[in-house]
Design a protein around this motif. Structure first.
Motif, PDB file in Angstrom:
ATOM      1  N   ALA A   1       0.800  -1.366   0.054  1.00  9.53           N
ATOM      2  CA  ALA A   1       0.023  -0.031  -0.024  1.00  9.53           C
ATOM      3  C   ALA A   1       0.710   1.227  -0.049  1.00  9.53           C
ATOM      4  CB  ALA A   1      -0.930   0.002   1.244  1.00  9.53           C
ATOM      5  N   LYS A   2       2.174   1.156   0.387  1.00  8.94           N
ATOM      6  CA  LYS A   2       2.844   2.359   0.592  1.00  8.94           C
ATOM      7  C   LYS A   2       3.064   2.889  -1.105  1.00  8.94           C
ATOM      8  CE  LYS A   2       7.211   4.119   2.100  1.00  8.94           C
ATOM      9  NZ  LYS A   2       8.628   3.825   2.782  1.00  8.94           N
ATOM     10  N   PRO A   3       2.800   4.226  -1.168  1.00  5.67           N
ATOM     11  CA  PRO A   3       2.925   5.030  -2.555  1.00  5.67           C
ATOM     12  C   PRO A   3       4.287   5.028  -2.727  1.00  5.67           C
ATOM     13  CG  PRO A   3       1.570   6.323  -1.152  1.00  5.67           C
ATOM     14  CD  PRO A   3       2.019   5.112  -0.138  1.00  5.67           C
ATOM     15  N   LEU A   4       4.586   5.002  -4.449  1.00 10.62           N
ATOM     16  CA  LEU A   4       5.945   5.213  -4.967  1.00 10.62           C
ATOM     17  C   LEU A   4       6.247   6.609  -4.534  1.00 10.62           C
ATOM     18  CD1 LEU A   4       5.132   3.467  -8.312  1.00 10.62           C
ATOM     19  CD2 LEU A   4       6.448   2.388  -6.393  1.00 10.62           C
TER      20      LEU A   4
ATOM     21  N   SER B   1      -3.410   4.847  -9.158  1.00  8.99           N
ATOM     22  CA  SER B   1      -3.250   5.821  -8.116  1.00  8.99           C
ATOM     23  C   SER B   1      -1.756   6.614  -8.640  1.00  8.99           C
ATOM     24  CB  SER B   1      -3.023   5.240  -6.857  1.00  8.99           C
ATOM     25  OG  SER B   1      -1.999   4.263  -6.937  1.00  8.99           O
ATOM     26  N   GLN B   2      -1.147   5.954  -9.166  1.00  6.09           N
ATOM     27  CA  GLN B   2       0.225   6.975  -9.710  1.00  6.09           C
ATOM     28  C   GLN B   2       0.751   6.584 -10.875  1.00  6.09           C
ATOM     29  OE1 GLN B   2       2.083   5.386  -5.836  1.00  6.09           O
ATOM     30  NE2 GLN B   2       2.989   7.574  -5.877  1.00  6.09           N
TER      31      GLN B   2
ATOM     32  N   ASN C   1       0.796   2.340 -11.061  1.00  4.55           N
ATOM     33  CA  ASN C   1       0.374   1.706 -10.015  1.00  4.55           C
ATOM     34  C   ASN C   1      -1.143   1.399  -9.875  1.00  4.55           C
ATOM     35  OD1 ASN C   1      -0.171   0.917  -7.264  1.00  4.55           O
ATOM     36  ND2 ASN C   1       1.124   2.444  -6.333  1.00  4.55           N
ATOM     37  N   LEU C   2      -1.431  -0.033 -10.381  1.00  2.00           N
ATOM     38  CA  LEU C   2      -2.879  -0.503 -10.345  1.00  2.00           C
ATOM     39  C   LEU C   2      -3.427  -0.961  -9.190  1.00  2.00           C
ATOM     40  CD1 LEU C   2      -2.931  -1.518 -14.313  1.00  2.00           C
ATOM     41  CD2 LEU C   2      -3.113   0.779 -13.201  1.00  2.00           C
TER      42      LEU C   2
ATOM     43  N   ALA D   1      -3.983  -5.350 -13.799  1.00  2.00           N
ATOM     44  CA  ALA D   1      -2.613  -5.097 -14.517  1.00  2.00           C
ATOM     45  C   ALA D   1      -2.336  -6.142 -15.961  1.00  2.00           C
ATOM     46  CB  ALA D   1      -1.527  -5.525 -13.602  1.00  2.00           C
ATOM     47  N   ALA D   2      -2.810  -7.402 -15.449  1.00  2.00           N
ATOM     48  CA  ALA D   2      -2.653  -8.386 -16.777  1.00  2.00           C
ATOM     49  C   ALA D   2      -3.818  -7.998 -17.920  1.00  2.00           C
ATOM     50  CB  ALA D   2      -2.910  -9.772 -16.000  1.00  2.00           C
TER      51      ALA D   2
END
Length: 273
Positions: A104-107, A156-157, A178-179, A185-186
């Motif tokens: 959960a930590k954002p990039l 989200s990013q 960031n999905l 993603a696939a």
């Protein structure tokens, strides 16, 4: 002939009432042909007034231009577009981060762009010349269908890094999305096999490197757990690759930007896994 008979005869011989006679105008003493002229002129003025009003309304709406649409959803003809695209499913290695709830930590910019130079085989080196992380993923993309799918995947990013080779021959951009989860993603990577023709990532701007608008470029998409990595490479002069251009090595070198994703897997599973 008696008086009543003459009166009836005059009524029979009176000319028929004109279709253009209106009681009010007749009472005013306006002759039928004049009444007709007044009706024609009045009608023409009304039509002209309506036309002018329509022009005013249309003008107030403004001219339609792609820029009037929100965000970058419209296909931007000034943006470069890859001529080929290949997509790959996520390896089992990234299963620990298949759900964003577990990662959960954002990039952060410090995390993603800590490595300013990516080194590959044959002394290939790619230097970072521009970078950006945005919470609004649509700001990094163009194409309505692409943006809609990314939005549905709860992106989200969007992290973008623009690179150039030491000799300035090549330009490459790595985009990390960031999905929500691995399934999203696939699905995005699979969709991009055709979707890329009508939408792609927006290139970062830099005086040190740029994608030629009409040049030849290649791209690839990689599902990495709940992330999607997009590799975009080409020659700075826009020419098609020759036997001297090793695009396989170029793409692998640019994928060095994925290092933070591997580090996140290790942070969850431990270095011994």
């Amino acid at each position: 002939m008696t008086g009543p008979q003459r009166s009836r005869r005059r009524r029979r011989t009176r000319p028929p009432r004109s279709d253009w006679q209106f009681p009010l105008l007749t009472d005013w003493g306006v002759r039928p042909e004049r009444q007709k002229l007044l009706v024609i002129v009045t009608s023409s003025i009304a039509v002209l007034a309506a036309a002018v009003a329509l022009v005013v309304v249309v003008a107030s709406l403004g001219s339609y231009t792609p820029e009037s649409r929100t965000g970058a959803a419209i296909a931007q003809t000034s943006s470069a577009l890859p001529q080929t695209f290949h997509g790959w499913a996520s390896p089992k290695l990234f299963e620990p981060i298949s759900d964003r709830a577990e990662d959960a930590k954002p990039l952060t910019a410090k995390e993603v762009f800590a490595q300013k130079t990516l080194t590959g085989e044959k002394k290939l080196r790619l230097r970072l010349v521009a970078s950006k992380i945005e919470a609004d993923c649509s700001a990094a993309l163009w194409g309505e269908a692409l943006i809609e799918q990314v939005s549905a995947a709860e992106c989200s990013q969007a992290a973008r890094g623009l690179y150039t080779s030491a000799d300035g021959r090549y330009v490459g951009q790595y985009t990390l999305l960031n999905l929500r989860d691995g399934q999203a993603a696939a699905e995005l990577v699979e969709s991009l096999k055709t979707l890329y023709r009508g939408g792609w990532t927006l290139p970062l701007e830099s005086a040190k490197a740029a994608f030629p608008g009409s040049g030849y470029t290649e791209a690839g998409g990689y599902a990495l757990g709940h992330y999607v990595g997009l590799v975009w490479i080409g020659r700075a002069d826009g020419a098609e690759p020759t036997a001297k251009d090793d695009y396989v090595s170029l793409a692998l070198t640019l994928r060095g930007a994925e290092k933070p994703v591997y580090q996140r897997v290790v942070a969850i599973t431990g270095p011994g896994s």
